[in-house]
Every structure is written in C-alpha cells, then in structure tokens.
Design an enzyme around this catalytic site. Sequence first.
Site, PDB file in Angstrom:
ATOM      1  CG  ASN A   8      47.708  18.378 -43.013  1.00 32.58           C
ATOM      2  OD1 ASN A   8      47.650  17.153 -42.899  1.00 32.58           O
ATOM      3  ND2 ASN A   8      46.657  19.114 -43.375  1.00 32.58           N
ATOM      4  CE  LYS A  10      46.608  19.271 -47.101  1.00 32.37           C
ATOM      5  NZ  LYS A  10      45.871  20.173 -47.931  1.00 32.37           N
ATOM      6  CG  HIS A  93      42.250  20.573 -42.936  1.00 29.23           C
ATOM      7  ND1 HIS A  93      41.783  20.557 -44.225  1.00 29.23           N
ATOM      8  CD2 HIS A  93      43.519  21.041 -42.998  1.00 29.23           C
ATOM      9  CE1 HIS A  93      42.751  20.984 -45.034  1.00 29.23           C
ATOM     10  NE2 HIS A  93      43.808  21.295 -44.307  1.00 29.23           N
ATOM     11  CD  GLU A  95      42.440  19.142 -47.681  1.00 26.23           C
ATOM     12  OE1 GLU A  95      42.930  18.240 -46.996  1.00 26.23           O
ATOM     13  OE2 GLU A  95      43.127  19.918 -48.369  1.00 26.23           O
ATOM     14  CD  GLU A 165      45.062  25.350 -43.174  1.00 28.11           C
ATOM     15  OE1 GLU A 165      46.241  25.218 -43.527  1.00 28.11           O
ATOM     16  OE2 GLU A 165      44.240  24.437 -43.237  1.00 28.11           O
ATOM     17  N   GLY A 171      46.038  24.247 -51.255  1.00 29.35           N
ATOM     18  CA  GLY A 171      46.369  23.330 -52.350  1.00 29.35           C
ATOM     19  C   GLY A 171      46.188  23.921 -53.734  1.00 29.35           C
ATOM     20  CB  SER A 211      49.255  27.899 -51.557  1.00 25.07           C
ATOM     21  OG  SER A 211      48.254  27.139 -52.186  1.00 25.07           O
TER      22      SER A 211
HETATM   23  P1  PGA Z   1      48.641  23.334 -48.678  1.00 26.65           P
HETATM   24  O1  PGA Z   1      47.714  22.738 -47.529  1.00 26.65           O
HETATM   25  O2  PGA Z   1      49.885  23.868 -48.024  1.00 26.65           O
HETATM   26  O3  PGA Z   1      48.912  22.179 -49.593  1.00 26.65           O
HETATM   27  O4  PGA Z   1      47.855  24.425 -49.341  1.00 26.65           O
HETATM   28  C1  PGA Z   1      47.605  23.375 -46.285  1.00 26.65           C
HETATM   29  C2  PGA Z   1      46.612  22.646 -45.441  1.00 26.65           C
HETATM   30  O5  PGA Z   1      45.676  22.056 -45.980  1.00 26.65           O
HETATM   31  O6  PGA Z   1      46.741  22.604 -44.216  1.00 26.65           O
END
Ligand code: PGA
Length: 259
Positions: A8, A10, A93, A95, A165, A171, A211
């Site tokens: 991903n 982003k 997601h 976010e 998640e 993140g 992460s």
């Molecule tokens: P990250 O993000 O690996 O940077 O924690 C995972 C995600 O948001 O799908």
Amino acid sequence: MKKLIVANWKCNPTSQKEAKKLLASFRNRLKKAKNVEVVICPPFVYLPDFQPPIPNFKLGSQDCFWREKGAFTGEISPKMLKDLGCRYVIVGHSERRKIFGETDEMIGEKVREVLKEKLLPIFCLGETKQERREGRTFKVLERQFRQGLKKAPKKEIEKIVFAYEPVWAIGTGNSCSVEEASKAILFLRKIISRAFNKKAGKEVKILYGGSVDSQNAPGYLGEPWINGLLVGGASLEIKEFAKIIKSVNIRDYDRLSKT
Ligand code: PGA
C-alpha cells in the site's frame, strides 16, 4: 495456499517520475518472487504506468466509490479501476475511516460494488488504542465485520480478503505481536464460520497489517491462519520489501530463530 503480500503506497511517491522509478525497481528485484502473490496498490494517478502488467504481480487500488458512474465529483468507481487493470481494491482502511469519516455503512456499500464488478475487496478492520485499552477489540471487529458485509452476497464471502490492521500499529513502528494478531485473526475466523460456514472460516484469506518490516514479517508468515501481509511504509523501500517477500520462503526452523 500462496501467501499474499500487498504493498500500500498510500499518498506516495510525490511525482510520476519517482513512481516510475519505484515501479522499475519492483520489476527488477521481484520478478523471481516465488510462492507468493504480490499486489501493488499505488495512488490512482499512477495506475496507468503499470501497463504492461508485471508478471507475477497484481494491481490494486487503495480505495473506490460505491457507484458505477454519475454526478459524484472527485470519485472513482470500481468499474474504472477494473478498466485500468486492477484486480484488488482496499476498502475501509483506517486512515479513510478516521481522516475522511468513512462509516461502516459506506464501507459496506464499497464492498458490495467491488464484488459486483468481480474485483476482490481487501477489507480492513481493526481497533484503536483506546478501544483495545477498554477491552473492546472483539466487539469492534465484530461490528465492522457485520456492517461491512451487510450488502455482500453470501456466496461471495470467499472472494473477500480481510486485513486485520490494529489502528495503533499503523505507521507507528509499534507492530502488534504475532500472538495478539493471531488472537484477533482467529476470532475473525470464528465469526466468519458462524455467519457463513466452517469452510469459509477456514479458507478465507486474512492478512495482518501495521508496521510490518523485514524483521517481524517471518513471524506473521509462519502462522498458517495468517495468509499474508498488508505493508505500508516498508513497501516504499525496495530492499526492505524484497526481504519481506523473501521471508515467505523461510523454512520453519529458520523462522523460529528469527522471531
Ligand atoms: P504501515 O501501514 O505498514 O506503514 O504501518 C500499513 C497500512 O496502513 O496498511
């Protein structure tokens, strides 16, 4: 069953030139990836750069709208994504839930529309830090699950890829332990069995995300009930991402010494 690793990207990288460079490094480094299905989800605007398709790789999108067309300024439909070669669509997601106020109902609409277009939803679920602190993890997962699947035809359950998640792990560099991720994923399998059938509970793909890096990836990939990973930050560094992909093939005794 092949493990599934989803990148991903982003809102990265910041220019088409850089996106093409990153894509070229993916093409070179990962063309020999074995026993794994890799999905890359770049920002919408870079999707056309993925033609011709990379052998072994599938293309995915980070989001979509829930209608096919019409007066919906700024939106992108699953049909348009399919036309650009997408096979998967990330839906729900955290976010998007947090920053853009996406509700469980909206996510349910998206899951339905993605399935209608014969694409595969990667349906994200997970609790916040506070919800975990208050002991509500399973309640939250169950609510997200039920609402998100409300409009999905029952027979399509096996097409949905779930991604556990935990929001607090995304993140932050603070990944969820394999044990805690396993508890949540096994709980999801239980509610899938109850809501659909035992076979679905066993066979539906469930990923872990939050992460993930090359150090912790082997631990998750070693569990038979975790079918792969959803990788954010680490998917933008080709060396790190290539190591994650490679860890799919680590034999068990290696894996044990690394976690
Ligand atoms: P990250 O993000 O690996 O940077 O924690 C995972 C995600 O948001 O799908």
